[in-house]
Design a protein around this motif. Structure first.
Motif, mmCIF file in Angstrom:
data_model
loop_
_atom_site.group_PDB
_atom_site.id
_atom_site.type_symbol
_atom_site.label_atom_id
_atom_site.label_comp_id
_atom_site.label_asym_id
_atom_site.label_seq_id
_atom_site.Cartn_x
_atom_site.Cartn_y
_atom_site.Cartn_z
ATOM 1 N N SER A 117 0.826 -1.210 0.000
ATOM 2 C CA SER A 117 0.000 0.000 0.000
ATOM 3 C C SER A 117 0.856 1.255 0.000
ATOM 4 N N VAL A 118 1.896 1.267 0.838
ATOM 5 C CA VAL A 118 2.785 2.441 0.889
ATOM 6 C C VAL A 118 3.497 2.613 -0.448
ATOM 7 N N ALA A 119 4.011 1.505 -1.006
ATOM 8 C CA ALA A 119 4.752 1.590 -2.274
ATOM 9 C C ALA A 119 3.862 2.136 -3.385
ATOM 10 N N LEU A 120 2.636 1.622 -3.499
ATOM 11 C CA LEU A 120 1.766 2.075 -4.585
ATOM 12 C C LEU A 120 1.311 3.514 -4.380
ATOM 13 N N THR A 121 1.061 3.898 -3.127
ATOM 14 C CA THR A 121 0.650 5.284 -2.866
ATOM 15 C C THR A 121 1.762 6.260 -3.240
ATOM 16 N N VAL A 122 3.015 5.913 -2.901
ATOM 17 C CA VAL A 122 4.149 6.782 -3.259
ATOM 18 C C VAL A 122 4.281 6.881 -4.775
ATOM 19 N N VAL A 123 4.146 5.749 -5.462
ATOM 20 C CA VAL A 123 4.236 5.767 -6.932
ATOM 21 C C VAL A 123 3.120 6.625 -7.527
ATOM 22 N N LEU A 124 1.913 6.486 -7.006
ATOM 23 C CA LEU A 124 0.788 7.285 -7.514
ATOM 24 C C LEU A 124 1.047 8.786 -7.343
ATOM 25 N N MET A 125 1.500 9.179 -6.165
ATOM 26 C CA MET A 125 1.724 10.598 -5.906
ATOM 27 C C MET A 125 2.842 11.161 -6.795
ATOM 28 N N LEU A 126 3.970 10.433 -6.860
ATOM 29 C CA LEU A 126 5.111 10.940 -7.629
ATOM 30 C C LEU A 126 4.827 10.935 -9.127
ATOM 31 N N SER A 127 4.198 9.872 -9.616
ATOM 32 C CA SER A 127 3.929 9.813 -11.064
ATOM 33 C C SER A 127 2.884 10.846 -11.460
ATOM 34 N N ASN A 128 1.842 10.994 -10.659
ATOM 35 C CA ASN A 128 0.833 12.014 -10.969
ATOM 36 C C ASN A 128 1.458 13.409 -10.972
ATOM 37 N N GLY A 129 2.268 13.696 -9.953
ATOM 38 C CA GLY A 129 2.894 15.018 -9.863
ATOM 39 C C GLY A 129 3.836 15.288 -11.023
ATOM 40 N N THR A 130 4.657 14.285 -11.376
ATOM 41 C CA THR A 130 5.634 14.472 -12.461
ATOM 42 C C THR A 130 4.931 14.643 -13.806
ATOM 43 N N ILE A 131 3.956 13.782 -14.074
ATOM 44 C CA ILE A 131 3.254 13.856 -15.363
ATOM 45 C C ILE A 131 2.468 15.168 -15.477
ATOM 46 N N SER A 132 1.860 15.601 -14.385
ATOM 47 C CA SER A 132 1.141 16.875 -14.425
ATOM 48 C C SER A 132 2.093 18.036 -14.680
ATOM 49 N N LEU A 133 3.287 17.966 -14.089
ATOM 50 C CA LEU A 133 4.264 19.053 -14.233
ATOM 51 C C LEU A 133 4.696 19.249 -15.685
ATOM 52 N N ILE A 134 4.836 18.162 -16.425
ATOM 53 C CA ILE A 134 5.340 18.263 -17.809
ATOM 54 C C ILE A 134 4.237 18.017 -18.843
ATOM 55 N N ARG A 135 2.966 18.050 -18.413
ATOM 56 C CA ARG A 135 1.889 17.633 -19.313
ATOM 57 C C ARG A 135 1.780 18.506 -20.561
ATOM 58 N N HIS A 136 2.169 19.788 -20.460
ATOM 59 C CA HIS A 136 2.066 20.667 -21.625
ATOM 60 C C HIS A 136 3.184 20.413 -22.636
ATOM 61 N N HIS A 137 4.163 19.624 -22.250
ATOM 62 C CA HIS A 137 5.292 19.349 -23.156
ATOM 63 C C HIS A 137 5.253 17.925 -23.693
ATOM 64 N N LEU B 95 -2.647 10.665 -3.853
ATOM 65 C CA LEU B 95 -2.708 10.293 -2.442
ATOM 66 C C LEU B 95 -4.072 9.709 -2.084
ATOM 67 N N GLY B 96 -5.151 10.347 -2.556
ATOM 68 C CA GLY B 96 -6.496 9.861 -2.245
ATOM 69 C C GLY B 96 -6.741 8.471 -2.806
ATOM 70 N N ASN B 97 -6.367 8.256 -4.064
ATOM 71 C CA ASN B 97 -6.561 6.931 -4.655
ATOM 72 C C ASN B 97 -5.653 5.893 -4.002
ATOM 73 N N GLY B 98 -4.455 6.308 -3.612
ATOM 74 C CA GLY B 98 -3.585 5.382 -2.893
ATOM 75 C C GLY B 98 -4.163 4.986 -1.552
ATOM 76 N N LEU B 99 -4.778 5.941 -0.852
ATOM 77 C CA LEU B 99 -5.403 5.624 0.439
ATOM 78 C C LEU B 99 -6.628 4.730 0.256
ATOM 79 N N GLY B 100 -7.412 4.990 -0.807
ATOM 80 C CA GLY B 100 -8.558 4.122 -1.080
ATOM 81 C C GLY B 100 -8.129 2.705 -1.390
ATOM 82 N N TYR B 101 -7.095 2.566 -2.203
ATOM 83 C CA TYR B 101 -6.530 1.249 -2.519
ATOM 84 C C TYR B 101 -6.003 0.591 -1.241
#
Length: 217
Positions: free
Chosen positions: A41-61, A131-137
């Motif tokens: 649960s911790v591993a997937l939540t961290v991956v969800l937060m970091l991947s969502n944040g990174t992809i959102s940051l560069i989404r316009h490129h 984070l929310g989806n990771g907590l739900g999972y």
């Protein structure tokens, strides 16, 4: 939509496992004990937060035609770092989880949130959504893991909670709980319970039986 909604909606009302039926492979495979469920649960939540944040940051490129390749590359890079960290500092747990940490790369929940939310929203809401989806999972994994370990061994987190028959007590462990089908049964009961409490989540039937026009039954 408020920031609080991103964090709380996936817990029950829009839970990724009980409503969207995403990410159930790992929910079946790593819930034989509560400790493996917590770690996954911790591993997937961290991956969800970091991947969502990174992809959102560069989404316009990100070119639309290459977005899936870039999303998978970002998720895979984060998963590799987490897998290597676990092998270095949590070797025994890494062995218990086997390939399932690496398989987070192919988890429908991670790629689904990247494509559906992070590609269309700013960084902070995307991190909260992860984070929310990771907590739900995690909520579902912890319930399944706790039930399977307790009913299957009489323990929680490796600590004996009741005395088993083999040790002179009254509790007879259910061996089925340590097998994958038990996770199917528990997940099915959880889905049923949520839909009983929230009837709006029930699926409408595709076909309805109609009485014959001549009145015959």
């Amino acid at each position: 939509m408020s920031l609080k909604h991103h964090l709380t909606a996936p817990l029950i009302g829009n839970n990724p496992i009980t409503l969207q039926i995403l990410g159930i492979c790992s929910a079946l495979a790593v819930t034989t004990t509560l400790s493996t469920a917590v770690t996954m649960s911790v591993a997937l939540t961290v991956v969800l937060m970091l991947s969502n944040g990174t992809i959102s940051l560069i989404r316009h490129h990100i070119p639309p035609s290459m977005r899936l390749i870039i999303q998978i590359t970002i998720v895979a890079s984060i998963v590799i770092v987490i897998d290597q960290f676990m092998q270095a500092f949590m070797y025994e747990m890494s062995k218990k989880l086997s390939i399932f940490v690496g398989l987070i790369v192919t988890n429908c929940l991670v790629l689904g949130r990247a494509e559906a939310f992070a590609m269309r929203n700013p960084v902070f809401p995307s991190v909260l959504d992860g984070l929310g989806n990771g907590l739900g999972y995690s909520l579902i994994l912890l319930i399944v893991g706790a039930l399977r370990e307790f009913l299957g061994t009489g323990s929680l987190m490796g600590v004996a909670m009741v005395t088993t028959v083999a040790d002179g007590g009254w509790f007879q462990p259910l061996g089925l709980m340590q097998l994958a089908p038990s996770a199917f049964f528990i997940l099915g009961l959880l889905v049923w319970l949520v839909r009983v409490l929230r009837p709006e989540q029930g699926e409408q039937p595709e076909f309805r039986l109609q009485a014959p026009e001549d009145g015959r039954s």
